[in-house]
Design a protein around this motif. Structure first.
Motif, PDB file in Angstrom:
ATOM      1  N   GLU A 105       0.835  -1.206   0.000  1.00 57.47           N
ATOM      2  CA  GLU A 105       0.000   0.000   0.000  1.00 57.47           C
ATOM      3  C   GLU A 105       0.868   1.255   0.000  1.00 57.47           C
ATOM      4  N   LYS A 106       1.928   1.264   0.815  1.00 61.38           N
ATOM      5  CA  LYS A 106       2.859   2.391   0.817  1.00 61.38           C
ATOM      6  C   LYS A 106       3.557   2.520  -0.542  1.00 61.38           C
ATOM      7  N   TYR A 107       3.894   1.387  -1.173  1.00 60.64           N
ATOM      8  CA  TYR A 107       4.553   1.392  -2.480  1.00 60.64           C
ATOM      9  C   TYR A 107       3.645   2.014  -3.541  1.00 60.64           C
ATOM     10  N   GLU A 108       2.368   1.669  -3.496  1.00 58.80           N
ATOM     11  CA  GLU A 108       1.411   2.220  -4.461  1.00 58.80           C
ATOM     12  C   GLU A 108       1.213   3.714  -4.264  1.00 58.80           C
ATOM     13  N   ASN A 109       1.391   4.213  -3.047  1.00 62.40           N
ATOM     14  CA  ASN A 109       1.261   5.649  -2.774  1.00 62.40           C
ATOM     15  C   ASN A 109       2.598   6.375  -2.888  1.00 62.40           C
ATOM     16  N   ALA A 110       3.631   5.667  -3.312  1.00 64.70           N
ATOM     17  CA  ALA A 110       4.981   6.223  -3.491  1.00 64.70           C
ATOM     18  C   ALA A 110       5.525   6.779  -2.185  1.00 64.70           C
ATOM     19  N   GLU A 111       5.355   6.027  -1.104  1.00 63.56           N
ATOM     20  CA  GLU A 111       5.822   6.453   0.203  1.00 63.56           C
ATOM     21  C   GLU A 111       6.877   5.513   0.785  1.00 63.56           C
ATOM     22  N   THR A 112       7.321   4.526   0.034  1.00 62.41           N
ATOM     23  CA  THR A 112       8.275   3.564   0.561  1.00 62.41           C
ATOM     24  C   THR A 112       9.691   4.081   0.455  1.00 62.41           C
ATOM     25  N   THR A 113      10.544   3.554   1.310  1.00 61.36           N
ATOM     26  CA  THR A 113      11.968   3.866   1.226  1.00 61.36           C
ATOM     27  C   THR A 113      12.636   2.805   0.359  1.00 61.36           C
ATOM     28  N   LEU A 114      13.884   3.002   0.053  1.00 64.16           N
ATOM     29  CA  LEU A 114      14.612   2.032  -0.765  1.00 64.16           C
ATOM     30  C   LEU A 114      14.772   0.701  -0.024  1.00 64.16           C
ATOM     31  N   GLN A 115      14.921   0.782   1.255  1.00 62.83           N
ATOM     32  CA  GLN A 115      15.064  -0.434   2.052  1.00 62.83           C
ATOM     33  C   GLN A 115      13.759  -1.244   2.051  1.00 62.83           C
ATOM     34  N   GLU A 116      12.620  -0.545   2.136  1.00 62.07           N
ATOM     35  CA  GLU A 116      11.329  -1.238   2.109  1.00 62.07           C
ATOM     36  C   GLU A 116      11.070  -1.855   0.741  1.00 62.07           C
ATOM     37  N   GLU A 117      11.488  -1.159  -0.310  1.00 63.87           N
ATOM     38  CA  GLU A 117      11.321  -1.714  -1.659  1.00 63.87           C
ATOM     39  C   GLU A 117      12.206  -2.944  -1.847  1.00 63.87           C
ATOM     40  N   ALA A 118      13.383  -2.939  -1.268  1.00 59.33           N
ATOM     41  CA  ALA A 118      14.254  -4.116  -1.334  1.00 59.33           C
ATOM     42  C   ALA A 118      13.614  -5.283  -0.595  1.00 59.33           C
ATOM     43  N   THR A 119      12.944  -4.997   0.513  1.00 59.48           N
ATOM     44  CA  THR A 119      12.237  -6.044   1.256  1.00 59.48           C
ATOM     45  C   THR A 119      11.135  -6.649   0.400  1.00 59.48           C
ATOM     46  N   LEU A 120      10.387  -5.805  -0.304  1.00 62.07           N
ATOM     47  CA  LEU A 120       9.319  -6.295  -1.190  1.00 62.07           C
ATOM     48  C   LEU A 120       9.904  -7.161  -2.314  1.00 62.07           C
ATOM     49  N   ARG A 121      10.997  -6.722  -2.905  1.00 60.40           N
ATOM     50  CA  ARG A 121      11.609  -7.500  -3.989  1.00 60.40           C
ATOM     51  C   ARG A 121      12.059  -8.872  -3.486  1.00 60.40           C
ATOM     52  N   ASN A 122      12.654  -8.885  -2.346  1.00 59.70           N
ATOM     53  CA  ASN A 122      13.112 -10.162  -1.781  1.00 59.70           C
ATOM     54  C   ASN A 122      11.935 -11.075  -1.453  1.00 59.70           C
ATOM     55  N   TYR A 123      10.856 -10.509  -0.958  1.00 65.34           N
ATOM     56  CA  TYR A 123       9.682 -11.318  -0.614  1.00 65.34           C
ATOM     57  C   TYR A 123       9.068 -11.950  -1.860  1.00 65.34           C
ATOM     58  N   PHE A 124       8.975 -11.156  -2.940  1.00 66.56           N
ATOM     59  CA  PHE A 124       8.322 -11.672  -4.149  1.00 66.56           C
ATOM     60  C   PHE A 124       9.230 -12.568  -4.980  1.00 66.56           C
ATOM     61  N   LYS A 125      10.495 -12.694  -4.621  1.00 63.05           N
ATOM     62  CA  LYS A 125      11.379 -13.649  -5.290  1.00 63.05           C
ATOM     63  C   LYS A 125      11.076 -15.072  -4.846  1.00 63.05           C
ATOM     64  N   GLU A 126      10.503 -15.211  -3.677  1.00 65.91           N
ATOM     65  CA  GLU A 126      10.173 -16.536  -3.137  1.00 65.91           C
ATOM     66  C   GLU A 126       9.014 -17.154  -3.927  1.00 65.91           C
ATOM     67  N   ASP A 127       8.877 -18.443  -3.856  1.00 65.51           N
ATOM     68  CA  ASP A 127       7.841 -19.160  -4.608  1.00 65.51           C
ATOM     69  C   ASP A 127       6.507 -19.226  -3.876  1.00 65.51           C
ATOM     70  N   ASP A 128       6.482 -19.040  -2.592  1.00 65.62           N
ATOM     71  CA  ASP A 128       5.232 -19.195  -1.837  1.00 65.62           C
ATOM     72  C   ASP A 128       4.526 -17.866  -1.616  1.00 65.62           C
ATOM     73  N   VAL A 129       4.145 -17.188  -2.720  1.00 64.47           N
ATOM     74  CA  VAL A 129       3.428 -15.917  -2.665  1.00 64.47           C
ATOM     75  C   VAL A 129       1.927 -16.222  -2.688  1.00 64.47           C
ATOM     76  N   PRO A 130       1.138 -15.594  -1.802  1.00 68.17           N
ATOM     77  CA  PRO A 130      -0.305 -15.840  -1.811  1.00 68.17           C
ATOM     78  C   PRO A 130      -0.929 -15.440  -3.152  1.00 68.17           C
ATOM     79  N   GLN A 131      -2.068 -16.046  -3.470  1.00 66.95           N
ATOM     80  CA  GLN A 131      -2.723 -15.846  -4.769  1.00 66.95           C
ATOM     81  C   GLN A 131      -3.126 -14.385  -4.993  1.00 66.95           C
ATOM     82  N   HIS A 132      -3.644 -13.712  -3.974  1.00 67.74           N
ATOM     83  CA  HIS A 132      -4.103 -12.330  -4.159  1.00 67.74           C
ATOM     84  C   HIS A 132      -2.940 -11.339  -4.329  1.00 67.74           C
ATOM     85  N   LEU A 133      -1.708 -11.732  -4.057  1.00 70.35           N
ATOM     86  CA  LEU A 133      -0.524 -10.887  -4.264  1.00 70.35           C
ATOM     87  C   LEU A 133       0.302 -11.332  -5.470  1.00 70.35           C
ATOM     88  N   GLN A 134      -0.202 -12.261  -6.234  1.00 64.82           N
ATOM     89  CA  GLN A 134       0.540 -12.823  -7.361  1.00 64.82           C
ATOM     90  C   GLN A 134       0.856 -11.762  -8.427  1.00 64.82           C
TER      91      GLN A 134
END
Length: 144
Positions: A11-40
């Motif tokens: 939600e913060k990413y969509e509002n352009a309020e994230t920091t670079l560290q938070e965006e790196a966290t998101l990238r690392n999370y979505f690299k994993e294979d077990d992402v829920p269907q609604h976040l695919q």
């Protein structure tokens, strides 16, 4: 990572309020294979960003230099300024000749008016002298 925390970061990413560290966290999370269907859909987006960052263009690009047009435009501007200066010079001469001609016509009109007045007065004087000459001849005839 906790799912609620990831959703807040999205939600913060969509509002352009994230920091670079938070965006790196998101990238690392979505690299994993077990992402829920609604976040695919976000997983596709972040994996695309990771893949496209590493892409490079390997073909050579041929660039053609066109120096001749710049030179022509330089000479064209110089020629245009010379023509402009020449036309201003000639125009000023023509204008001064026109002013002199107008002044001469004005002086001619004044002199002509003065000569007409002089001519008119001389004709009156000539008529007066002719009348006096007639009286003088009459007087001479009488006195003889």
């Amino acid at each position: 990572m906790e799912l609620a925390n990831i959703e807040k970061l999205i939600e913060k990413y969509e509002n352009a309020e994230t920091t670079l560290q938070e965006e790196a966290t998101l990238r690392n999370y979505f690299k994993e294979d077990d992402v829920p269907q609604h976040l695919q859909e976000y997983a596709y987006m972040f994996t695309y960003f990771s893949v496209s960052k590493d892409e490079t263009y390997t073909k050579t690009i041929k660039l053609e230099t066109k120096k001749s047009k710049k030179k022509n435009f330089k000479w064209l501007s110089v020629a245009a300024s010379v023509v402009l200066l020449f036309s201003v010079f000639v125009g000023k001469q023509q204008y001064s000749e026109y002013q002199e001609r107008k002044e001469a016509e004005k002086i001619y009109a004044e002199v002509s008016k003065g000569l007409k007045l002089l001519s008119k007065n001389l004709k009156k004087g000539e008529q007066a002298v002719a009348t006096l000459h007639t009286y003088d001849n009459s007087v001479k005839k009488i006195l003889r």
